[in-house]
Write a protein that holds these residues in place. Structure first.
Motif, PDB file in Angstrom:
ATOM      1  N   LYS A  27       6.694  -0.182  -5.550  1.00  0.00           N
ATOM      2  CA  LYS A  27       6.095  -1.491  -5.794  1.00  0.00           C
ATOM      3  C   LYS A  27       5.759  -2.171  -4.483  1.00  0.00           C
ATOM      4  O   LYS A  27       6.466  -2.056  -3.501  1.00  0.00           O
ATOM      5  N   SER A  28       4.676  -2.919  -4.503  1.00  0.00           N
ATOM      6  CA  SER A  28       4.256  -3.616  -3.303  1.00  0.00           C
ATOM      7  C   SER A  28       5.130  -4.832  -3.079  1.00  0.00           C
ATOM      8  O   SER A  28       5.548  -5.496  -4.023  1.00  0.00           O
ATOM      9  N   GLU A  29       5.418  -5.133  -1.800  1.00  0.00           N
ATOM     10  CA  GLU A  29       6.293  -6.263  -1.505  1.00  0.00           C
ATOM     11  C   GLU A  29       5.525  -7.503  -1.095  1.00  0.00           C
ATOM     12  O   GLU A  29       6.120  -8.522  -0.785  1.00  0.00           O
ATOM     13  N   ALA A  30       4.218  -7.429  -1.033  1.00  0.00           N
ATOM     14  CA  ALA A  30       3.451  -8.599  -0.608  1.00  0.00           C
ATOM     15  C   ALA A  30       2.035  -8.475  -1.146  1.00  0.00           C
ATOM     16  O   ALA A  30       1.678  -7.471  -1.755  1.00  0.00           O
ATOM     17  N   LEU A  34       0.810  -1.242   0.000  1.00  0.00           N
ATOM     18  CA  LEU A  34       0.000   0.000   0.000  1.00  0.00           C
ATOM     19  C   LEU A  34       0.832   1.276   0.000  1.00  0.00           C
ATOM     20  O   LEU A  34       0.459   2.286   0.592  1.00  0.00           O
ATOM     21  N   LYS A  35       1.997   1.250  -0.670  1.00  0.00           N
ATOM     22  CA  LYS A  35       2.862   2.434  -0.623  1.00  0.00           C
ATOM     23  C   LYS A  35       2.240   3.633  -1.325  1.00  0.00           C
ATOM     24  O   LYS A  35       2.259   4.746  -0.794  1.00  0.00           O
ATOM     25  N   MET A  45      -3.855  -0.502  -5.213  1.00  0.00           N
ATOM     26  CA  MET A  45      -3.889  -1.659  -4.303  1.00  0.00           C
ATOM     27  C   MET A  45      -3.863  -2.934  -5.116  1.00  0.00           C
ATOM     28  O   MET A  45      -4.208  -2.943  -6.280  1.00  0.00           O
ATOM     29  N   SER A  46      -3.484  -3.986  -4.461  1.00  0.00           N
ATOM     30  CA  SER A  46      -3.320  -5.216  -5.227  1.00  0.00           C
ATOM     31  C   SER A  46      -4.334  -6.265  -4.832  1.00  0.00           C
ATOM     32  O   SER A  46      -4.128  -7.014  -3.898  1.00  0.00           O
ATOM     33  N   PHE A  47      -5.435  -6.256  -5.524  1.00  0.00           N
ATOM     34  CA  PHE A  47      -6.383  -7.355  -5.275  1.00  0.00           C
ATOM     35  C   PHE A  47      -6.382  -8.326  -6.436  1.00  0.00           C
ATOM     36  O   PHE A  47      -7.343  -9.012  -6.676  1.00  0.00           O
TER      37      PHE A  47
END
Lengths: 657, 93, 147
Positions: free
Chosen positions: A344-347, A279-280, C1-3
């Motif tokens: 970039k998201s790490e998880a 969520l950066k 967000m990553s969904f």
């Protein structure tokens, strides 16, 4: 005196712009000479604004009505205390005050962080100075607090010094109103700091959550002031405006609520970044949104764009604010896009039933609330622009959307801390949820049996118990474990537990405050009121309570004239309290004002207003019966206390409870 | 007289702000290398996560299964990050 | 967000957003009020007579009459006057008096009287008023000086 103030403001303009250029150059070229020049600009800017504020305050104290701002917002008979608070009674002064707080915050940030984080600090200085420059432009060109009083006489402009000023708006002559605006402003301005650090981290290409760690305390401080400011505003409306309520969904109230909603979302979502590196972009978006909403809030209060009873001002200042906010948003978006590779998201999310997913829902729902409030607030403006028809929406719109949102939030407040990160097994769910859910079910049954039929209120109380039970279990588990491990007594163990893990347990205390506050708000589902003309010796009753008018008096002070009803409050026929609701007429500002009297207990408030003199010569008395209101203020105090606990340095490094 | 007194304010600004520009040439400061900082961040994050996991297990909030499974994954990730960090620092000198 | 690939989140969010959208719309329908001037209210077309209206104007000097627990007065705008009856549950605001600027919210009755459910008022000598724009204030101040 006027000249001294004017010169400091005019000097401030080049100083701030020079500081912006020097700081950004320093950051980009990594040359200490530029960086130091930038820092000195901020320091000198702070000195200049302080000087300007000092001049204005002295002019208020000396009744120097050559200054039109002083003449318009003060009068000789005004108590000294309110002369000082008149500083922010109008647009010019409050913009100056904003600028002053900002530059003082800036100095504090420099002192704390200057020698470490060399890569970020020049940008932080520069970004703070951009805001200083903006407010200075407003103060110098549009809303100058150091203008001489000029009148037109036979088509000539003549300097004019009146014998007395117009006086301070009587609504502002109240102790709460003296601390509400500065508190709110400390919150608004405070969010400039995490915003500046977020932007600095992007500009300096600093990866990770360093900027979040550095600004955790600053953010908490800003949130603390914003929360307190919003609640003080509610308190002021309740005791001063005389309509028996504390929240009217007025644009000015909404202006302070919107950044609070995004700010609260931000406080929760940074925990996901700190914990999982996710969520950066989202966090940067939230902190930027919060700061821009703070600016927007200042704009709403100071421009009168949406008609509102207490948005005092109407001026061209709106265009400047909109231009500043729009270009700020644009630059933020450009910057975030150009730094994608660092963000970039790490998880990823593992499960719906996890701590992080409750945070995510919390974020979504807070944002939905913010969006609804924003939409409703500016709807008259939007509808006029789009359909050519100015349409306003009222409290039912805001309540219908925000009450279910509030209840869902309350549920998340309870569920979040009971869930583990990543995912929670069924055994884990049963272990943590059984008691809180049972408590909620028992309370619901009890309420229904005792005849409470308001659905939302029942759900609110049940969820409240659910949250409190969860929090108590957390405290008792931690304390017992610590007692076992260290052999300490109960209270020492509790104290040690909270001290060692103050961030977590302070947060729980804040949640506890929120529950109390919600309970107080839910009480409004059972509000009642009555109004009628009451002659001397007659009574007006509401439920078990009644008010008997004993006498109606008149009198005057140098500041105002008054009419006062001496009344006895009766409960089941017994006199329990003498109350003296008053109507005042302030002489300098020629404005009437009601002073209400409130009999307040943990169970309910009896709120008595002397509304007017009736046709038959009696007093028209309005009585409001407001259950549980006191819990709002108690909740506010608990919430404040919890914020302070999690703000303290504490000892969060120990492995064990 | 007033004019002279008032002109002190801008003059003071010039005296304070301009000279520093001519002092000290290139005073470049150490910038943490982005890749290393990112790894350090990740390490800090994982250590914190393990600590909190142990804390919750200690108070009885987590049961053995949940705790052990998560701790295993976190430990593995931590070992990997520490390894990469050693390599980077070795390469960087 | 990553969904990405996580349909459950998206489904959950969609349900919430739709529910809130519905509530927002019904709240809007229930509370929307149309801004109209006094002149417009005087010649309101029939299909707008049922709408909740917000009318802005000034309270005519001397027209305020307290009746029981309510108040009757004339609202002036565009040189026309609109009779208003207020029987709302809240007390009349402090700022409501002769000459003050008022916004009334309510409905127009068939007899041409405006039935106000809510009054908001701003004093004519506004807080931001300046001496140069407020001729009457200057006179009062000057009178005070001479006497």
């Amino acid at each position: 005196m006027l000249e001294l103030g004017g010169v400091s403001l005019i000097t401030l303009l080049p100083v701030a712009f020079f500081g912006v250029v020097a700081s950004f150059l320093g950051g980009a070229t990594k040359r200490m000479s530029w960086v130091r020049a930038g820092e000195r600009s901020l320091a000198y800017a702070a000195f200049l604004v302080t000087l300007a504020v000092a001049v204005l305050v002295i002019q208020f104290f000396r009744n120097d009505f050559t200054n039109s701002y002083v003449a318009n917002h003060s009068n000789a008979a005004l108590p000294l205390f309110y002369k000082a608070t008149a500083l922010w009674a109008g647009q010019e002064g409050s913009l100056l005050f904003w600028n002053w707080l900002l530059s003082v915050y800036g100095i504090a940030v420099l002192l704390v962080h200057r020698n470490r984080n060399r890569d970020l600090m020049p940008y932080v200085t520069g970004i703070l100075l951009v805001s200083v420059a903006f407010f200075t432009v407003l103060n110098v060109f549009i809303a100058n607090p150091f203008r001489p009083l000029v009148i037109e006489q036979a088509s000539n402009q003549v300097l004019f010094t009146p014998g007395d000023g117009l006086g301070l708006n009587p609504l502002l002559q109240h102790p709460v109103m003296a601390i509400h605006p500065p508190t709110l402003y400390l919150g608004f301005v405070g969010f400039a700091i995490p915003f500046a650090f977020a932007m600095a981290a992007l500009l300096a290409r600093s990866p990770g959550a360093r900027w979040i760690r550095l600004t955790r305390r600053w953010t908490l401080l800003a949130w603390f002031f914003l929360t307190t400011g919003v609640l003080l505003g509610a308190r002021w409306a309740y005791v001063e405006l005389g309509w028996g309520g504390y929240w009217a969904w007025d644009p000015v109230e909404n202006a302070s609520l919107m950044p609070w909603l995004t700010g609260t979302a931000y406080l929760h979502s940074v925990m996901i970044q700190e914990r999982k590196g996710m969520l950066k972009v989202w966090n940067i978006t939230l902190v930027a949104a919060t700061y821009f909403l703070c600016l927007f809030g200042t704009f709403l209060t100071r421009s009168g764009v949406v008609n509102s009873v207490h948005a005092f001002a109407q001026s061209p200042i709106g265009a400047y604010f909109i231009a500043f906010i729009v270009s700020g948003v644009f630059l933020t978006v450009v910057l975030v896009r150009s730094r994608r590779e660092y963000l970039k998201s790490e998880a990823t999310f593992d499960s719906m039933i996890s701590r992080e997913s409750t945070f995510l829902f919390n974020n979504l729902i807070l944002l939905a609330a913010c969006f609804a409030v924003l939409w409703g607030t500016i709807f008259p403006v939007i509808s006029e622009a789009v359909r050519g028809e100015k349409i306003s929406v009222g409290p039912p719109f805001f309540n219908k959307v925000n009450v279910p949102i509030g209840l869902f939030l309350l549920f998340l407040t309870g569920a979040g801390p009971l869930l583990a990160w990543r995912k929670t097994s069924f055994a884990g769910l049963r272990r943590n949820f059984t008691i809180p859910v049972a408590a909620a079910v028992v309370l619901t049954a009890a309420l229904l049996i005792s005849g409470v039929r308001n659905g939302y209120a029942v759900v609110c109380f049940a969820l409240g118990v659910f949250v409190v039970a969860g929090i108590l279990i957390e405290f008792s588990r931690g304390t017992r474990t610590r007692m076992r491990q260290t052999g300490e007594t109960l209270f020492r163990a509790l104290g040690g537990l909270v001290w060692r893990n103050n961030r977590r347990y302070g947060g729980y205390v804040v949640h506890l405050g929120v529950v109390l506050l919600f309970a107080g708000i839910a009480g409004s589902a059972f509000n009642k009121d009555v109004r009628g003309e009451v002659g001397e010796g007659e009574t007006l009753s509401i439920g078990d309570f009644a008010v008997r008018v004993e006498s109606i008096e008149e009198g005057a002070t140098p500041n105002y004239e008054f009419e006062r009803a001496d009344v006895s409050l009766l409960h089941d026929g017994e006199v329990i309290r003498a109350l003296r609701p008053e109507r005042r007429f302030y002489l300098a500002s020629e404005q009437p004002s009601s002073e209400v009297e409130i009999y307040s207990t943990l169970r309910e408030d009896i709120y008595v207003v002397f509304a007017s003199r009736g046709p038959a010569g009696g007093a028209v008395i309005q009585i409001y019966h407001n259950p549980l209101v006191k819990w709002i203020w108690i909740g506010a105090i608990v919430l404040t206390f919890g914020t302070i606990v999690s703000f303290l340095p504490g000892g969060g490094r120990k492995r064990h409870p | 007289m007033t004019l002279i007194l008032l002109s002190i304010i801008p003059l003071l600004g010039i005296i304070l702000l301009i000279p520093p520009l001519f002092k000290g040439g290139r005073d470049v400061w150490d910038v943490p290398e982005a890749r290393i900082e990112a790894l350090e961040e990740k390490k800090r994050m994982l250590v914190h996560a393990i600590r909190e996991l142990d804390f919750d297990f200690g108070t009885g909030k987590l049961d053995v299964g949940d705790h052990d499974a998560q701790r295993g994954t976190l430990k593995e990730e931590l070992a990997e990050v520490v390894g990469r960090l050693k390599k980077e620092e070795g390469a960087g000198g | 967000m990553s969904f990405k690939g996580n349909g459950k989140f998206v489904a959950g969010f969609t349900v919430i957003v739709l529910a809130l959208g519905y509530l927002a719309f019904s709240g809007y329908e229930e509370s929307k009020a149309y801004y109209r001037t006094v002149a417009e209210v005087k010649v309101l077309p029939d299909d707008e007579r049922h709408l909740r209206l917000k009318v802005n104007g000034n309270v005519e000097e001397g027209s305020i009459r307290f009746v029981g627990d309510g108040v009757d007065f004339l609202l002036i705008g565009d040189d026309q006057s609109l009779p208003v009856e207020y029987r709302g549950s809240d007390p009349v605001p402090d700022t409501f008096r002769d000459g003050s600027e008022a916004i009334v919210t309510g409905n127009i009755r068939d007899d041409g009287v405006f039935e106000a459910k809510k009054i908001q008022a701003k004093c004519a000598s506004k807080y931001e008023a300046t001496y140069d724009s407020e001729a009457h204030t200057i006179t009062t101040v000057e009178e005070a000086d001479t006497y």
